[in-house]
Design a protein around this motif. Structure first.
Motif, mmCIF file in Angstrom:
data_model
loop_
_atom_site.group_PDB
_atom_site.id
_atom_site.type_symbol
_atom_site.label_atom_id
_atom_site.label_comp_id
_atom_site.label_asym_id
_atom_site.label_seq_id
_atom_site.Cartn_x
_atom_site.Cartn_y
_atom_site.Cartn_z
ATOM 1 N N MET A 73 44.325 43.620 27.368
ATOM 2 C CA MET A 73 43.447 42.608 26.669
ATOM 3 C C MET A 73 43.416 41.334 27.083
ATOM 4 S SD MET A 73 41.007 43.383 24.747
ATOM 5 C CE MET A 73 39.753 42.087 24.318
ATOM 6 N N GLY A 74 44.636 40.776 27.389
ATOM 7 C CA GLY A 74 44.794 39.382 27.763
ATOM 8 C C GLY A 74 44.352 39.042 29.142
ATOM 9 N N LEU A 75 44.252 40.170 30.038
ATOM 10 C CA LEU A 75 43.481 40.239 31.461
ATOM 11 C C LEU A 75 41.991 40.227 31.216
ATOM 12 C CD1 LEU A 75 46.031 42.470 33.736
ATOM 13 C CD2 LEU A 75 45.790 40.057 33.748
ATOM 14 N N VAL A 76 41.620 41.174 30.437
ATOM 15 C CA VAL A 76 39.954 41.179 30.040
ATOM 16 C C VAL A 76 39.595 39.853 29.747
ATOM 17 C CG1 VAL A 76 38.541 42.191 28.772
ATOM 18 C CG2 VAL A 76 40.008 43.560 29.724
ATOM 19 N N VAL A 77 40.280 39.168 28.828
ATOM 20 C CA VAL A 77 39.583 37.961 28.007
ATOM 21 C C VAL A 77 40.030 36.986 29.069
ATOM 22 C CG1 VAL A 77 40.490 36.268 26.656
ATOM 23 C CG2 VAL A 77 40.464 38.297 25.972
ATOM 24 N N LEU A 78 40.941 36.671 30.226
ATOM 25 C CA LEU A 78 41.004 35.717 31.042
ATOM 26 C C LEU A 78 39.843 36.089 32.002
ATOM 27 C CD1 LEU A 78 42.466 33.494 32.573
ATOM 28 C CD2 LEU A 78 44.077 35.420 33.626
ATOM 29 N N CYS A 79 39.781 37.329 32.474
ATOM 30 C CA CYS A 79 38.636 37.455 33.548
ATOM 31 C C CYS A 79 37.270 37.361 33.014
ATOM 32 C CB CYS A 79 38.717 38.857 34.063
ATOM 33 S SG CYS A 79 40.101 39.152 35.042
ATOM 34 N N TYR A 80 37.061 37.553 31.712
ATOM 35 C CA TYR A 80 35.554 37.103 31.086
ATOM 36 C C TYR A 80 35.403 35.882 30.973
ATOM 37 C CZ TYR A 80 31.878 37.312 28.070
ATOM 38 O OH TYR A 80 30.537 37.324 27.258
ATOM 39 N N GLY A 81 36.650 35.083 30.619
ATOM 40 C CA GLY A 81 36.345 33.732 30.487
ATOM 41 C C GLY A 81 36.195 32.963 31.573
ATOM 42 N N LEU A 82 36.995 33.396 32.702
ATOM 43 C CA LEU A 82 36.756 32.591 34.080
ATOM 44 C C LEU A 82 35.437 32.919 34.869
ATOM 45 C CD1 LEU A 82 40.293 33.462 35.723
ATOM 46 C CD2 LEU A 82 39.320 31.219 35.053
ATOM 47 N N LEU A 83 34.934 34.038 34.353
ATOM 48 C CA LEU A 83 33.489 34.382 35.025
ATOM 49 C C LEU A 83 32.555 33.550 34.364
ATOM 50 C CD1 LEU A 83 31.422 35.960 36.590
ATOM 51 C CD2 LEU A 83 31.575 37.791 34.521
ATOM 52 N N ILE A 84 32.568 33.474 33.174
ATOM 53 C CA ILE A 84 31.601 32.441 32.289
ATOM 54 C C ILE A 84 31.768 30.990 32.618
ATOM 55 C CG2 ILE A 84 30.671 31.640 29.911
ATOM 56 C CD1 ILE A 84 30.288 34.909 30.609
ATOM 57 N N ALA A 85 32.915 30.635 32.873
ATOM 58 C CA ALA A 85 33.323 29.307 33.167
ATOM 59 C C ALA A 85 32.468 29.029 34.618
ATOM 60 C CB ALA A 85 34.717 29.016 33.125
ATOM 61 N N ALA A 86 32.882 29.927 35.565
ATOM 62 C CA ALA A 86 32.317 29.691 36.871
ATOM 63 C C ALA A 86 30.702 29.808 36.695
ATOM 64 C CB ALA A 86 32.502 30.903 37.735
ATOM 65 N N ILE A 87 29.980 30.446 35.833
ATOM 66 C CA ILE A 87 28.727 30.688 35.974
ATOM 67 C C ILE A 87 28.150 29.113 35.375
ATOM 68 C CG2 ILE A 87 26.608 31.521 34.543
ATOM 69 C CD1 ILE A 87 28.211 34.469 34.738
ATOM 70 N N LEU A 88 28.991 28.747 34.414
ATOM 71 C CA LEU A 88 28.560 27.397 33.705
ATOM 72 C C LEU A 88 28.769 26.269 34.481
ATOM 73 C CD1 LEU A 88 29.369 28.072 29.980
ATOM 74 C CD2 LEU A 88 27.223 28.558 31.069
ATOM 75 N N ALA A 89 29.994 25.944 35.209
ATOM 76 C CA ALA A 89 30.247 24.943 35.781
ATOM 77 C C ALA A 89 29.905 24.796 37.238
ATOM 78 C CB ALA A 89 31.730 24.865 35.578
ATOM 79 N N LEU A 90 29.976 26.088 37.808
ATOM 80 C CA LEU A 90 29.694 25.791 39.378
ATOM 81 C C LEU A 90 28.286 25.954 39.676
ATOM 82 C CD1 LEU A 90 32.650 28.103 40.585
ATOM 83 C CD2 LEU A 90 32.498 25.597 40.314
ATOM 84 N N SER A 91 27.945 25.407 40.806
ATOM 85 C CA SER A 91 26.439 25.246 41.458
ATOM 86 C C SER A 91 26.569 26.108 42.751
ATOM 87 C CB SER A 91 26.214 23.935 41.624
ATOM 88 O OG SER A 91 26.909 23.230 42.698
ATOM 89 N N SER A 92 27.534 26.440 43.341
ATOM 90 C CA SER A 92 27.450 27.183 44.841
ATOM 91 C C SER A 92 27.499 28.649 44.234
ATOM 92 C CB SER A 92 28.761 26.705 45.602
ATOM 93 O OG SER A 92 29.029 27.801 46.701
ATOM 94 N N PRO A 93 26.417 29.381 44.977
ATOM 95 C CA PRO A 93 26.488 30.742 44.633
ATOM 96 C C PRO A 93 27.589 31.645 45.445
ATOM 97 C CG PRO A 93 24.344 29.940 45.246
ATOM 98 C CD PRO A 93 25.280 28.687 45.555
ATOM 99 N N PHE A 94 27.950 30.959 46.485
ATOM 100 C CA PHE A 94 29.026 31.537 47.314
ATOM 101 C C PHE A 94 30.298 31.545 46.368
ATOM 102 C CE2 PHE A 94 32.880 31.201 49.960
ATOM 103 C CZ PHE A 94 32.809 32.250 50.651
ATOM 104 N N LEU A 95 30.698 30.362 45.716
ATOM 105 C CA LEU A 95 32.060 30.350 44.854
ATOM 106 C C LEU A 95 31.655 31.232 43.746
ATOM 107 C CD1 LEU A 95 32.822 26.734 45.264
ATOM 108 C CD2 LEU A 95 33.940 28.310 46.124
#
Length: 392
Positions: A73-95
């Protein structure tokens, strides 16, 4: 407390998956990545769930349910959080694509361990007679999470859609912290449960595993084809069809939340009656879905089929676990794998039916009750003939 933590864990898992699917149009627009990219990524994570679940199940048997549940569950929460952070904070489609691929792959592997460990964790101190009811609560909470995910996002969208995704991340973090905080009040599993149990053979229980595959095969077909089928049946535009489809699926999830726990609480002491009930509900729902010419009829049929699923899965799941009490984690892992493969196969079948016979895309549901009943009958006859090991 064990049941609460297990139920909360699978509810949050439902929130994670449903919130991503509900916000997919916004995610596609925000990231610039096409729908095909996200569909392949979701499919790949499902494959990893199917592959990793039996492995995690075996680790659950040898190391205990709580450590595996907290790790995965810790891994799942970490992965979901990182994905949402990337979608919200990054502008590069590649990254964003790179982070999405990495997080979803780890997410799929870890998810394969969450459900077997949560199920074993909840059953550890329960008598066998209470297993169907306990499993029904866990399954119903998954449906509740699938309803709550889009609901949280829709409510938050009044102010800001990303706010809903952030709230769900915070709920996941809170749950993971609860798994550690309440651990002090959870009794350790008996030493015997930590033995490296021998993997039970598949051939003894193939009718019940086959039953799990068949049911989720039809459910996968239903969920994939339902929207286009309703649009074609009612001859409405795509927006109206989406609204009606969402309404039907929400009603079906409510029926699952109600039918599973109540039906198993009242009827688990009478397994034959429970088996006859879910088979009758499946048969009626399948015939109604295949024959209905109205959206209302389709909605009633979907509710019946979903209710039948929440009655049937705890029924055969309890039988399999009771027969292999020292290998519950492995049994759970196998069931998660079988269900995932069945659901994915059903998705493919649903797409094929829409291409070949769009007006009759649900015709196969005439066979849902007969096929499920045949597998249940084979299991019953094998038990009577003594070819199946007795339930512990």
């Amino acid at each position: 407390m064990k049941l609460f933590l297990a139920v909360a864990t699978v509810t949050v898992m439902g929130l994670f998956q449903s919130s991503l699917l509900a916000t997919l149009p916004w995610i596609i627009e925000r990231t610039g990545l096409p729908a095909a990219f996200w569909s392949v990524l979701v499919a790949a994570s499902l494959i990893l769930v199917a592959v990793s679940s039996p492995v995690w199940g075996r680790r659950t048997d040898s190391h205990g349910a709580l450590p595996i549940m907290r790790l995965t569950m810790g891994l799942v929460v970490l992965c979901y959080g990182l994905l949402i952070a990337a979608i919200l904070a990054l502008s590069s489609p590649f990254l964003i694509a790179a982070i999405a691929i990495a997080t979803r792959l780890v997410y799929g592997i870890a998810t394969g361990g969450v459900f077997p460990s949560a199920q074993r964790f909840a059953l550890a101190d329960k008598p066998v007679a209470q297993w169907p009811e306990t499993l029904a609560y866990i399954q119903a909470s998954t449906h509740a999470g699938r309803v709550m995910g889009p609901g949280i996002v829709a409510l938050a969208a009044i102010w800001s859609l990303p706010l809903g995704l952030v709230l769900i991340v915070l709920l996941g973090v809170a749950l993971w912290l609860m798994q550690w905080y309440f651990a002090a009040g959870v009794a350790a599993e008996p030493p015997g449960n930590r033995e490296n149990a021998v993997a039970p053979p598949w051939n003894d229980d193939w009718p019940l595993y086959g039953l799990g595959f068949v049911i989720t095969l039809w459910v996968g077909q239903l969920q994939f084809a339902l929207g286009p089928y309703i649009q074609n049946l009612a001859d409405v535009d795509s927006v109206t069809a989406s609204q009606w489809t969402g309404t039907v699926l929400m009603a079906a999830s409510v029926s699952a939340v109600l039918a599973g726990p109540l039906g198993n609480r009242w009827l688990s002491p009478m397994p034959r009656v429970l088996g006859g009930l879910w088979l009758g509900v499946f048969t009626l729902g399948g015939v109604l879905l295949a024959a209905s010419s109205s959206v209302i009829g389709v909605g009633v049929a979907v509710c019946l089929i979903t209710a039948g699923l929440t009655l049937a899965a705890p029924w055969y799941g309890s039988i399999l676990r009771a027969r292999r009490p020292d290998a519950q984690g492995q049994v759970s892992g196998r069931l998660i794998s079988v269900h995932t493969i069945g659901f994915g196969s059903g998705t493919l079948v649903g797409g094929l039916m829409l291409e070949l016979v769009p007006d009759q895309a649900m015709v196969a549901f005439y066979l849902l009750g007969p096929v499920a009943g045949t597998l249940a009958l084979i299991h019953h006859l094998r038990v009577r003939a003594g070819t199946v090991p007795p339930t512990a």
